[in-house]
Scaffold this motif. Structure first.
Motif, short mmCIF file in Angstrom:
data_model
loop_
_atom_site.label_atom_id
_atom_site.label_comp_id
_atom_site.label_asym_id
_atom_site.label_seq_id
_atom_site.Cartn_x
_atom_site.Cartn_y
_atom_site.Cartn_z
N ARG A 63 0.84 -1.20 0.00
CA ARG A 63 0.00 0.00 0.00
C ARG A 63 0.88 1.26 0.00
N GLU A 64 1.92 1.26 0.83
CA GLU A 64 2.82 2.41 0.88
C GLU A 64 3.55 2.63 -0.44
N ALA A 65 3.97 1.54 -1.10
CA ALA A 65 4.67 1.67 -2.39
C ALA A 65 3.73 2.24 -3.45
N GLN A 98 -14.72 7.94 -5.62
CA GLN A 98 -15.32 7.19 -6.72
C GLN A 98 -15.39 8.08 -7.95
N ILE A 99 -15.03 7.53 -9.10
CA ILE A 99 -15.21 8.22 -10.38
C ILE A 99 -15.84 7.23 -11.33
N ASP A 100 -16.99 7.58 -11.86
CA ASP A 100 -17.73 6.71 -12.79
C ASP A 100 -17.91 5.30 -12.22
N GLY A 101 -18.17 5.20 -10.93
CA GLY A 101 -18.43 3.92 -10.30
C GLY A 101 -17.17 3.13 -9.94
N ALA A 102 -16.00 3.64 -10.26
CA ALA A 102 -14.75 2.94 -9.95
C ALA A 102 -14.09 3.56 -8.72
N SER A 103 -13.52 2.70 -7.89
CA SER A 103 -12.79 3.16 -6.72
C SER A 103 -11.47 3.76 -7.17
N GLN A 105 -5.83 -3.97 -6.20
CA GLN A 105 -6.72 -5.06 -5.84
C GLN A 105 -6.14 -6.41 -6.26
N ARG A 106 -5.44 -6.44 -7.42
CA ARG A 106 -4.82 -7.69 -7.85
C ARG A 106 -3.73 -8.10 -6.86
N VAL A 107 -2.87 -7.16 -6.47
CA VAL A 107 -1.80 -7.46 -5.51
C VAL A 107 -2.40 -7.89 -4.17
#
Length: 168
Positions: free
Chosen positions: A25-27, A106-111, A138-140
């Motif tokens: 998260r920090e990276a 949120q922008i256009d429903g995306a976080s 989210q993948r990581v």
């Protein structure tokens, strides 16, 4: 003997997952903050007139990402948008010059994760905000969770079998 293992395994999973996620998260946040710093270099105050001088090639470079959508906005001292994407300007935030803050929106429903940097504009403070969708994050996080659960469960299974064999 197996009872304590039932307590230790979930605790170990949670601890290991947290220890893996925090540096990741920090990276990600640091990379986002560095992009905000790069965009801030294009904000200038010429004798009281604010200018944002980023050319289209640099903007394309900043917005280029294989997995995530990248957004940015440059705000004047009164919160007026000088350039960039209006949705990033909607969150009220006060920063000192060279201050840095992170927030989610949120922008256009995306976080979207946003890095906001205070930029000295004469005697006032402007803001540069850079945001990215969270596909890579989210993948990581998902892969870290799977790796953590698999590793701890393998340890728990080996420990449980060792306990059973020792008890017999």
């Amino acid at each position: 003997m197996l009872g304590p293992l039932l307590v230790i395994v979930p605790a170990a999973m949670a601890l290991q997952y947290a220890l893996v996620l925090q540096p990741a998260r920090e990276a990600f946040d640091q990379a986002l903050g560095n992009t905000a710093l790069s965009v801030a270099a294009f904000v200038h105050d010429d004798a009281g007139t604010l200018r944002f001088d980023m050319n289209p090639q640099v903007e394309r470079s900043i917005r280029t990402d294989q997995q995530d959508s990248i957004y940015y906005v440059v705000l004047g001292p009164a919160g007026q948008r000088l350039a960039g994407d209006p949705p990033l300007a909607e969150v009220p935030l006060v920063l000192a010059a060279d201050g840095l803050a992170y927030f989610d929106t949120q922008i256009d429903g995306a976080s979207v994760r946003v890095a906001a940097r205070g930029v000295a504009c004469g005697d006032a403070v402007c803001q540069v905000r850079v945001g990215e969708t969270q596909v890579k994050r989210q993948r990581v996080f998902r892969e870290s969770l799977i790796g953590t659960v698999a590793g701890v469960l393998a340890f728990a299974l080996a420990s449980g079998l060792s306990i059973l064999l020792a008890a017999r």
